[in-house]
Design a protein around this motif. Structure first.
Motif, PDB file in Angstrom:
ATOM      1  N   PRO A 286     -20.944  -8.888  90.426  1.00  0.00           N
ATOM      2  CA  PRO A 286     -20.145  -9.703  89.509  1.00  0.00           C
ATOM      3  C   PRO A 286     -18.663  -9.329  89.453  1.00  0.00           C
ATOM      4  N   LEU A 287     -18.324  -8.031  89.460  1.00  0.00           N
ATOM      5  CA  LEU A 287     -16.914  -7.636  89.375  1.00  0.00           C
ATOM      6  C   LEU A 287     -16.166  -7.831  90.688  1.00  0.00           C
ATOM      7  N   GLY A 288     -16.859  -7.612  91.805  1.00  0.00           N
ATOM      8  CA  GLY A 288     -16.186  -7.667  93.093  1.00  0.00           C
ATOM      9  C   GLY A 288     -16.310  -8.977  93.819  1.00  0.00           C
ATOM     10  N   ARG A 289     -16.955  -9.940  93.188  1.00  0.00           N
ATOM     11  CA  ARG A 289     -17.236 -11.224  93.829  1.00  0.00           C
ATOM     12  C   ARG A 289     -15.969 -11.804  94.454  1.00  0.00           C
ATOM     13  N   GLY A 290     -16.149 -12.307  95.641  1.00  0.00           N
ATOM     14  CA  GLY A 290     -15.020 -12.931  96.324  1.00  0.00           C
ATOM     15  C   GLY A 290     -14.917 -12.407  97.731  1.00  0.00           C
ATOM     16  N   ALA A 291     -13.959 -12.942  98.443  1.00  0.00           N
ATOM     17  CA  ALA A 291     -13.782 -12.589  99.842  1.00  0.00           C
ATOM     18  C   ALA A 291     -13.178 -11.201  99.976  1.00  0.00           C
ATOM     19  N   ALA A 292     -13.580 -10.534 101.042  1.00  0.00           N
ATOM     20  CA  ALA A 292     -12.971  -9.249 101.387  1.00  0.00           C
ATOM     21  C   ALA A 292     -11.567  -9.508 101.909  1.00  0.00           C
ATOM     22  N   PRO A 293     -10.716  -8.481 101.928  1.00  0.00           N
ATOM     23  CA  PRO A 293      -9.395  -8.672 102.516  1.00  0.00           C
ATOM     24  C   PRO A 293      -9.531  -9.160 103.950  1.00  0.00           C
ATOM     25  N   ALA A 294      -8.618  -9.998 104.377  1.00  0.00           N
ATOM     26  CA  ALA A 294      -8.645 -10.528 105.745  1.00  0.00           C
ATOM     27  C   ALA A 294      -8.484  -9.394 106.741  1.00  0.00           C
ATOM     28  N   THR A 295      -8.914  -9.615 107.964  1.00  0.00           N
ATOM     29  CA  THR A 295      -8.750  -8.620 109.010  1.00  0.00           C
ATOM     30  C   THR A 295      -7.287  -8.201 109.056  1.00  0.00           C
ATOM     31  N   GLY A 296      -7.076  -6.908 109.010  1.00  0.00           N
ATOM     32  CA  GLY A 296      -5.710  -6.396 109.004  1.00  0.00           C
ATOM     33  C   GLY A 296      -5.085  -6.377 107.622  1.00  0.00           C
ATOM     34  N   GLY A 297      -5.749  -6.981 106.623  1.00  0.00           N
ATOM     35  CA  GLY A 297      -5.237  -6.978 105.259  1.00  0.00           C
ATOM     36  C   GLY A 297      -5.715  -5.750 104.519  1.00  0.00           C
ATOM     37  N   ARG A 298      -5.138  -5.481 103.378  1.00  0.00           N
ATOM     38  CA  ARG A 298      -5.508  -4.305 102.609  1.00  0.00           C
ATOM     39  C   ARG A 298      -5.536  -4.637 101.128  1.00  0.00           C
ATOM     40  N   ASN A 299      -6.343  -3.876 100.395  1.00  0.00           N
ATOM     41  CA  ASN A 299      -6.323  -3.950  98.939  1.00  0.00           C
ATOM     42  C   ASN A 299      -5.139  -3.158  98.390  1.00  0.00           C
ATOM     43  N   MET A 300      -4.679  -2.157  99.147  1.00  0.00           N
ATOM     44  CA  MET A 300      -3.558  -1.307  98.740  1.00  0.00           C
ATOM     45  C   MET A 300      -3.038  -0.585  99.974  1.00  0.00           C
ATOM     46  N   ASP A 301      -1.926   0.112  99.855  1.00  0.00           N
ATOM     47  CA  ASP A 301      -1.407   0.892 100.978  1.00  0.00           C
ATOM     48  C   ASP A 301      -2.223   2.168 101.149  1.00  0.00           C
ATOM     49  N   HIS A 302      -2.253   3.012 100.131  1.00  0.00           N
ATOM     50  CA  HIS A 302      -3.075   4.214 100.137  1.00  0.00           C
ATOM     51  C   HIS A 302      -3.162   4.740  98.716  1.00  0.00           C
ATOM     52  N   PHE A 303      -4.086   5.673  98.517  1.00  0.00           N
ATOM     53  CA  PHE A 303      -4.105   6.404  97.261  1.00  0.00           C
ATOM     54  C   PHE A 303      -4.240   7.873  97.579  1.00  0.00           C
ATOM     55  N   CYS A 304      -3.912   8.694  96.604  1.00  0.00           N
ATOM     56  CA  CYS A 304      -3.804  10.127  96.847  1.00  0.00           C
ATOM     57  C   CYS A 304      -4.635  10.911  95.839  1.00  0.00           C
TER      58      CYS A 304
END
Length: 135
Positions: free
Chosen positions: A59-77
């Motif tokens: 339910p929370l994550g429903r939807g398409a994944a990022p496109a090939t080569g796309g990202r949800n973010m740059d990075h986390f530390c």
């Protein structure tokens, strides 16, 4: 005024929940904090912070994944303590993972050593050590 102290939590939308859970728990040392299967949320303890994994099928994550080569973010530390660069690299290699070189990067506590690697779904993770000791 708002004063941020540290990362509280990060939420990653994931395609393969179990693969990602194993990576963050078995390789990077997170532990299971709690599961909320009804809403599709797995919360992992990462030191004083949380890493939430939300499967795309829930339910929370429903939807398409990022496109090939796309990202949800740059990075986390994640701040790592103690930071034994050679030991970290051996541990990652034993898990079949490649990582970048140890480099000096600026973080919340100042310049210090860090290592970049990618998780199984291509998110870049930085493992950060303490600031360099002034000479």
């Amino acid at each position: 005024m708002i004063q941020i102290r540290e990362i509280d939590h990060i939420v990653l939308r994931v395609s393969d929940l179990e693969l990602m859970r194993r990576f963050y728990c078995d390789v990077l040392g997170c532990s299971m904090e709690r599961r909320q299967d009804g809403i599709g949320l797995v919360q992992l303890r990462a030191g004083r912070s949380l890493l939430d994994l939300v499967p795309l099928s829930g339910p929370l994550g429903r939807g398409a994944a990022p496109a090939t080569g796309g990202r949800n973010m740059d990075h986390f530390c994640f701040r790592v303590d103690p930071f034994d660069a050679a030991g970290i690299r051996r541990h990652l290699e034993a898990a079949g993972l490649q990582s970048g070189p140890v480099e000096s990067r600026y973080g919340a506590e100042g310049d210090g050593p860090s290592i970049y690697l990618d998780d199984p779904e291509g998110n870049t993770v930085e493992l950060k050590g303490p600031p360099w000791i002034p000479r």
